[in-house]
Motif scaffolding. Sequence first.
Motif, mmCIF file in Angstrom:
data_model
loop_
_atom_site.group_PDB
_atom_site.id
_atom_site.type_symbol
_atom_site.label_atom_id
_atom_site.label_comp_id
_atom_site.label_asym_id
_atom_site.label_seq_id
_atom_site.Cartn_x
_atom_site.Cartn_y
_atom_site.Cartn_z
ATOM 1 N N GLY A 41 -3.515 -21.768 -10.269
ATOM 2 C CA GLY A 41 -4.063 -20.739 -9.424
ATOM 3 C C GLY A 41 -5.456 -21.027 -8.917
ATOM 4 O O GLY A 41 -5.983 -20.258 -8.130
ATOM 5 N N CYS A 42 -6.048 -22.115 -9.342
ATOM 6 C CA CYS A 42 -7.427 -22.385 -8.966
ATOM 7 C C CYS A 42 -7.538 -23.272 -7.752
ATOM 8 O O CYS A 42 -8.583 -23.368 -7.151
ATOM 9 N N GLY A 43 -6.486 -23.915 -7.405
ATOM 10 C CA GLY A 43 -6.477 -24.676 -6.174
ATOM 11 C C GLY A 43 -7.120 -26.037 -6.278
ATOM 12 O O GLY A 43 -7.496 -26.511 -7.322
ATOM 13 N N GLY A 44 -7.227 -26.628 -5.171
ATOM 14 C CA GLY A 44 -7.737 -27.970 -5.021
ATOM 15 C C GLY A 44 -7.346 -28.411 -3.642
ATOM 16 O O GLY A 44 -6.604 -27.725 -2.954
ATOM 17 N N ALA A 49 -7.276 -23.706 -1.067
ATOM 18 C CA ALA A 49 -6.010 -24.102 -1.680
ATOM 19 C C ALA A 49 -5.792 -23.329 -2.978
ATOM 20 O O ALA A 49 -6.715 -23.106 -3.742
ATOM 21 N N ARG A 50 -4.566 -22.936 -3.208
ATOM 22 C CA ARG A 50 -4.200 -22.227 -4.428
ATOM 23 C C ARG A 50 -2.793 -22.647 -4.818
ATOM 24 O O ARG A 50 -1.963 -22.954 -3.968
ATOM 25 N N TRP A 51 -2.557 -22.641 -6.110
ATOM 26 C CA TRP A 51 -1.210 -22.861 -6.612
ATOM 27 C C TRP A 51 -1.074 -22.122 -7.907
ATOM 28 O O TRP A 51 -2.042 -21.675 -8.494
ATOM 29 N N GLY A 52 0.144 -22.007 -8.360
ATOM 30 C CA GLY A 52 0.398 -21.285 -9.602
ATOM 31 C C GLY A 52 1.477 -20.247 -9.382
ATOM 32 O O GLY A 52 2.037 -20.128 -8.298
ATOM 33 N N LYS A 53 1.776 -19.497 -10.434
ATOM 34 C CA LYS A 53 2.882 -18.550 -10.358
ATOM 35 C C LYS A 53 2.690 -17.491 -9.289
ATOM 36 O O LYS A 53 3.658 -16.966 -8.755
ATOM 37 N N ASP A 54 1.445 -17.185 -8.928
ATOM 38 C CA ASP A 54 1.191 -16.179 -7.911
ATOM 39 C C ASP A 54 1.179 -16.739 -6.498
ATOM 40 O O ASP A 54 1.115 -15.979 -5.541
ATOM 41 N N PHE A 55 1.211 -18.046 -6.343
ATOM 42 C CA PHE A 55 1.087 -18.653 -5.033
ATOM 43 C C PHE A 55 2.247 -19.575 -4.653
ATOM 44 O O PHE A 55 2.510 -19.773 -3.485
ATOM 45 N N THR A 56 2.903 -20.173 -5.641
ATOM 46 C CA THR A 56 3.933 -21.167 -5.368
ATOM 47 C C THR A 56 5.310 -20.608 -5.687
ATOM 48 O O THR A 56 5.603 -20.346 -6.861
ATOM 49 N N ARG A 67 5.294 -29.555 -11.276
ATOM 50 C CA ARG A 67 4.153 -28.816 -10.734
ATOM 51 C C ARG A 67 3.049 -29.773 -10.313
ATOM 52 O O ARG A 67 2.458 -29.639 -9.239
ATOM 53 N N GLN A 68 2.755 -30.760 -11.156
ATOM 54 C CA GLN A 68 1.723 -31.746 -10.841
ATOM 55 C C GLN A 68 2.119 -32.546 -9.602
ATOM 56 O O GLN A 68 1.303 -32.760 -8.711
ATOM 57 N N ALA A 69 3.366 -32.983 -9.544
ATOM 58 C CA ALA A 69 3.835 -33.748 -8.385
ATOM 59 C C ALA A 69 3.748 -32.899 -7.115
ATOM 60 O O ALA A 69 3.378 -33.394 -6.041
ATOM 61 N N HIS A 70 4.078 -31.619 -7.228
ATOM 62 C CA HIS A 70 4.011 -30.706 -6.080
ATOM 63 C C HIS A 70 2.565 -30.591 -5.586
ATOM 64 O O HIS A 70 2.308 -30.702 -4.382
ATOM 65 N N ARG A 71 1.622 -30.400 -6.509
ATOM 66 C CA ARG A 71 0.207 -30.303 -6.117
ATOM 67 C C ARG A 71 -0.253 -31.586 -5.435
ATOM 68 O O ARG A 71 -0.912 -31.549 -4.392
ATOM 69 N N GLU A 72 0.103 -32.716 -6.024
ATOM 70 C CA GLU A 72 -0.317 -33.998 -5.454
ATOM 71 C C GLU A 72 0.296 -34.216 -4.077
ATOM 72 O O GLU A 72 -0.367 -34.708 -3.163
ATOM 73 N N ARG A 73 1.552 -33.843 -3.939
ATOM 74 C CA ARG A 73 2.228 -34.028 -2.651
ATOM 75 C C ARG A 73 1.587 -33.162 -1.586
ATOM 76 O O ARG A 73 1.338 -33.612 -0.475
ATOM 77 N N LEU A 74 1.309 -31.901 -1.913
ATOM 78 C CA LEU A 74 0.663 -31.020 -0.934
ATOM 79 C C LEU A 74 -0.704 -31.561 -0.515
ATOM 80 O O LEU A 74 -1.079 -31.468 0.651
ATOM 81 N N ALA A 75 -1.424 -32.119 -1.461
ATOM 82 C CA ALA A 75 -2.754 -32.646 -1.159
ATOM 83 C C ALA A 75 -2.702 -33.937 -0.339
ATOM 84 O O ALA A 75 -3.695 -34.322 0.268
ATOM 85 N N SER A 76 -1.549 -34.585 -0.290
ATOM 86 C CA SER A 76 -1.452 -35.884 0.373
ATOM 87 C C SER A 76 -1.138 -35.815 1.861
ATOM 88 O O SER A 76 -1.304 -36.803 2.561
ATOM 89 N N PHE A 77 -0.701 -34.681 2.362
ATOM 90 C CA PHE A 77 -0.262 -34.607 3.750
ATOM 91 C C PHE A 77 -1.419 -34.741 4.724
ATOM 92 O O PHE A 77 -2.519 -34.238 4.482
#
Length: 123
Positions: A41-44, A49-56, A67-77
């Motif tokens: 939920g803290c983003g990056g 940017a936000r992620w977590g149960k309230d955002f994803t 979850r880690q792969a999803h965060r990394e993939r979103l950050a890579s675009f």
Amino acid sequence: MNTARFITALLLAAGAGSVLAQPAGPGPCMAASGASAPAAGCGGGGPHARWGKDFTPGWPMMTPEERQAHRERLASFKTYEDCKAYVQQHHDEMAARAKERGRPVPAAPRRDACAPLKAKPSK
């Protein structure tokens, strides 16, 4: 004796006060020691940017590795279109998982995770 008790109580109170005044450690959005990403939920990947149960959508159905792969993939675009295509694919996968498990289909994300990649209009 009363003076000794008073001084002991005063020292204990002063010591307890200094302990209580110390920060409890890193804030909730600081990565834990040895962690590779901020807390859920803290983003990056940008100021909003936000992620977590309230955002994803589908967060509870993902493994920590996913979850880690999803965060990394979103950050890579690099382009908005590629990001949006991935987000739609991810939502479809989470909807299929929910259906398989007899759970409600996750709602669409509340915000556009790809918005920072939108081209800025020229002036």
